[in-house]
Design an enzyme around this catalytic site. Structure first.
Site, short mmCIF file in Angstrom:
data_model
loop_
_atom_site.label_atom_id
_atom_site.label_comp_id
_atom_site.label_asym_id
_atom_site.label_seq_id
_atom_site.Cartn_x
_atom_site.Cartn_y
_atom_site.Cartn_z
N CYS A 100 0.74 -1.06 0.07
CA CYS A 100 0.10 0.05 -0.15
C CYS A 100 0.81 1.33 -0.09
O CYS A 100 0.48 2.47 0.03
CB CYS A 100 -0.98 0.07 1.05
SG CYS A 100 -1.91 -1.57 1.06
N HIS B 195 -9.41 3.94 -1.05
CA HIS B 195 -8.21 3.23 -0.68
C HIS B 195 -7.96 2.54 -1.77
O HIS B 195 -7.70 1.02 -1.74
CB HIS B 195 -8.01 2.54 0.78
CG HIS B 195 -6.61 2.21 0.91
ND1 HIS B 195 -5.38 2.68 0.45
CD2 HIS B 195 -6.33 1.05 1.80
CE1 HIS B 195 -4.28 2.01 1.03
NE2 HIS B 195 -4.95 0.76 1.72
#
Lengths: 136, 387, 350
Positions: free
Chosen positions: B84, B334
């Site tokens: 991420c 996200h």
């Protein structure tokens, strides 16, 4: 998981086999080839006692592929009595039975299986220490 | 050392883009970034793409070749992956290339298209590859589970409460409602968070960031070239990164991310700032616990108080420190590999007073904090205006 | 003075999953009078494996207990036999999993055995022969099953899960094997064809010509060849597909209910198939005194019976403290309703 990946880890999965440095005595779980402290290689086989305690835990309701049938399952970080930590499922417990600091022991279970025709992965999970007499 | 300047930005709205593919999304972001500044695509010296798992999400690797040329940018391209934090690290790699003199301008694109996988367990498994595949994922761990392990340990060690964590989600949804590019644009109540279904106890659905599609792009150049492209460049005054062991169980502490401490220390030292100087920060709140731990490990509050300061309103928009004015990962969305770039773009707009209803007034300095995995990787950048 | 070289059990271990379903609950689903079914079988409830347990996992648990009691170096175990009618793989041994898990690999032989409910005792005889002929110091024989009964079939009331491991050697015995012999004929009273999920059986044919004929003959033969009679034994153990069959067997042979009672765990865990008579033996060893003699006759459909005479040795009280007893496993239980049971046993199509 692919057959070679499971196969090469079988001793770690089946018997909590780690490694010990013959020179400096550092122990590792899972087993590794080289001592990070003193660069010694190869390392000796080291069998963990299978006892430890729960450092933290969760009950998983949204699992990765292949873990659906056991929802919710308890997943914990366990500190082995020899020191190293690992992540494993805790079995033979109901939701209210689990707490931080709880002593646990090795249990041999199915970890995953690839459908009805694929290979089955077996290995370590943990359960209350002293099973089945832990509650007495 | 000369600073790096950010001169143009562009991004898609974050959401579920079922009708668009990787190329459609990145083309929108790149086109917007290019047109936000007066740059000719031929002037781009290098392209850096941050993406976590297009292979598993879209059966597509080699994004470096896939996306730049499609948008008319044929500069040499490279993909950067660190879960991420792929976006944050792509940004850092671009800075390194600029500092080293390999190029004068760089295009950095972050992209993730997660909704091609329709089975939630496939998404969970793909994201899970950012953890230790054999010893965490193999045991049945998921990302919510790993952060739930962290959250329970935090509650046990510091006495933090579910309410404190829920207040982080409420605050970020409040901000997201003010952000037209956010995936979720509606405020939520404490009850909504606390009564939502359990994903990995004690984490509930509304403690978690969503599954998202999105692409974001920024154009970077050297300090001395910045004014050629924009009147109002934003400068990177500090940058730091940290790496720790991948498995949560192997970290020294479950509730402290050494990578975050290290990255922050390096970036703040370079920028010559202290935590108290910062009034604006975009942190990586993939889960509410992650925002709490980020604020603690970056030094914005005492260890254990990351949720408490949220409940007390210290992190709300234009309070003591505005944390995640964009809505954060929680509400803005996200798209994992793009997140680091979205955070950067939010700071760009905030520092240029372009953030509309969510404009932060204490905006001399802006900070981004982007983590990968359960915190094994962290990138922290410090930004400020030229004046 | 020279003592006769004795072969026998150097360690035994059991494992019974913690889940139970009541016969009553199964009867409820099929519209049968639960109390009557329970009474006629002499079985109140049966064990059910967890969803991550199978024959291999429970075999490993039992084997670990046996090795722990024996307190030997597992590398000295040169044979591992797992008898079961529910091996997880049709092709690929359970025994290799067990051998690896207890640390007996690689210098060992291993094989899976199948002879309905007596595959475990067949393994005991093989280990007995190998140790007796001094081919090896230790052999491990396991009977383990997570058996399946067709939904609604009479077998569903009893088909259960359990494992028992007997480590056979010639030193430091907890019980000697004084004699063993078998009876075998081709009698198809119970079978499962390749690829079939559930076994089929011959109904009442499983009684007289099958179970009783073989078990009674094997027990009578072994008493005749050793010149013993029921009163010479402290305990008797017979395969226990239900409580009715072993009770009738004991009676016909002239044993008392008291001689049989300690082994009758079927009432609380059902028929553990390959583990059935072996867990019965373990329950007896859990309470037996040194020099007690035990007569045991297993039964496997198809059909055959392996008979054994054991003598309990000095020191057993101390040795059996190291591992959980059968009663400990019986006491630790968690009840399932039929729907959870169906999920546990993979009876829900997914």
């Amino acid at each position: 998981m692919s057959v070679p990946r499971v196969w090469r880890r079988r001793k770690v999965l089946y018997r909590l086999e780690g490694a010990k440095c013959p020179k400096c005595g550092k122990i590792y779980f899972p087993a590794r080839e080289r001592c990070l402290e003193c660069n010694t290689t190869p390392l000796e086989e080291y069998l963990f006692s299978g006892y430890g305690k729960i450092v933290t835990f969760t009950w998983v309701y949204t699992p990765p592929k292949g873990f659906k049938s056991r929802i919710p399952y308890c997943l914990a970080i366990i500190e082995l009595e020899e020191g190293p930590r690992l992540t494993a499922q805790v079995v033979a417990v109901e939701q209210n039975d689990v707490s931080i600091g709880m002593p646990v022991e090795f249990a041999f279970r199915k970890i995953a299986s690839e459908g009805k025709e694929g290979v089955i992965t077996y290995g370590f999970k943990f359960r209350p220490k002293g099973y089945p007499n832990h509650a007495k | 050392m000369k600073k790096i300047a950010m001169v143009g930005v562009g991004n898609t709205k974050v959401g579920e883009w079922y009708e668009r593919d990787l190329r459609d999304l990145t083309d929108e972001a790149i086109a917007k970034a290019l047109s936000s500044t007066n740059i000719d695509p031929k002037e781009i010296g290098a392209t850096f793409v941050g993406s976590m798992s297009s292979g598993l999400f879209n059966q597509q690797e080699h994004l470096s070749a896939l996306i730049g040329p499609y948008s008319g940018v044929k500069a040499p391209a490279l993909r950067v992956e660190s879960a991420c934090a792929s976006g944050g690290n792509a940004f850092r790699v671009a800075m390194m290339a600029l500092h080293a003199g390999y190029c004068d301008t760089a295009l950095v694109v972050g992209v993730e298209k997660m909704t091609d996988l329709i089975d939630i367990s496939d998404v969970t498994t793909a994201l899970g590859t950012a953890a230790d595949g054999e010893w965490e994922l193999g045991a049945g761990a998921t990302f919510p589970a790993l952060f739930a392990l962290m959250m329970r340990a935090h509650m046990h060690k510091y006495g933090s409460t579910l309410e404190e964590f829920a207040s982080i989600a409420v605050k970020n949804h409040h901000n997201g409602a003010l952000n037209p590019d956010a995936q979720f644009q509606r405020p939520i109540s404490m009850e909504t968070v606390m009564n939502s279904r359990v994903i990995a106890d004690p984490l509930r659905l509304f403690d978690c960031s969503p599954i998202s599609d999105g692409a974001a792009a920024v154009i970077l150049t050297r300090e001395d070239l910045a004014k050629k492209y924009t009147d109002d460049p934003i400068y990177v005054t500090g940058s730091g990164a940290g790496t720790d062991v991948i498995a949560l169980h192997n970290r020294k502490e479950i509730t402290t991310l050494e990578s975050v401490r290290k990255a922050t220390e390096t970036a703040f030292k370079m920028a010559k700032i202290q935590p108290k100087d910062v009034g604006l920060v975009e942190v990586h709140d993939c889960f509410t616990i992650a925002e709490a731990v980020a604020l603690e490990d970056m030094g914005f509050c005492k260890k254990g108080q990351g949720g408490k300061i949220s409940l007390e309103g210290e992190t709300a928009l234009n309070s003591t420190i505005s944390v995640n004015p964009s809505g954060g990962l929680k509400a803005k969305g996200h798209p994992v590999g793009a997140t680091g770039i979205y955070q950067t773009i939010e700071i760009f707009h905030q520092l240029r007073n372009e953030a509309g209803k969510r404009q932060v007034t204490n905006n001399k300095i802006g900070v981004t904090q982007n983590i990968g995995g359960s915190g094994a990787t962290c990138v922290v950048n410090v930004f400020s205006r030229g004046d | 003075m020279t003592t006769k070289r004795e072969i026998g059990i150097v360690g035994y271990g059991v494992y019974i999953p913690r889940f139970r379903i009541k016969v009553d609950e199964i009867a409820r689903i099929w519209g049968q009078p639960g109390e009557l079914v329970s009474k006629s079988l002499g079985v109140f409830e049966k064990s059910v494996p967890d969803m991550d347990e199978d024959t291999a996992t429970i075999a490993v648990e039992a084997a670990r207990n046996a090795v722990k009691m024996a307190s030997i170096n597992p590398e000295e175990i040169r044979a591992v036999y797992v008898g079961s009618e529910s091996h997880p793989y049709a092709v690929k041994p359970t025994a290799t999993i067990v051998a690896e898990a207890i640390g007996a690999t690689p210098d060992t032989t291993a094989a899976d055995l199948e002879f309905a409910c007596k595959a475990g005792t067949a393994g005991v005889q093989m280990c007995y022969g190998l140790v007796k002929s001094k081919e090896m110091k230790f052999g491990l024989a396991i009977g383990a099953d997570c058996s399946q009964g067709r939904p609604g079939d009479a077998l569903e009331y009893t088909a259960s899960a359990g494992a028992c491991a007997l480590l056979i050697g010639d030193k430091n015995l907890v019980a000697s094997i004084d004699h063993t012999e078998s009876v075998t004929t081709d009698t198809p009273d119970f079978w499962r064809r390749e690829g079939a999920t559930y076994p089929s059986h011959g109904g009442r044919f499983t009684g007289e010509p099958a179970y009783f004929k073989h078990v009674l003959t094997a027990a009578r033969n072994i008493m005749e060849s050793t010149g013993t009679k029921p009163s010479d034994f402290a305990y008797c153990v017979f395969h226990e597909p239900n409580a009715k069959f072993p009770l009738a067997t004991a009676k016909k042979l002239g044993f008392t209910k008291e001689q049989l009672a300690p082994s009758l765990v079927v009432r609380y865990i059902g028929n553990t198939y390959s583990a059935s008579s072996m867990i019965g033996l373990a329950a007896v060893l859990d309470i037996a005194k040194p020099s007690d003699r035990i007569l045991m006759a297993s039964y496997g459909s198809g059909a055959g019976s392996d008979a054994f005479i054991y003598t309990v040795k000095e020191g057993i009280e101390e040795r059996r403290k190291s591992t959980p007893h059968v009663q400990d496993y019986l006491d630790h239980k968690f009840y399932l309703d039929y729907s959870m049971y169906a999920k546990h046993r993979g009876k829900i199509k997914m």
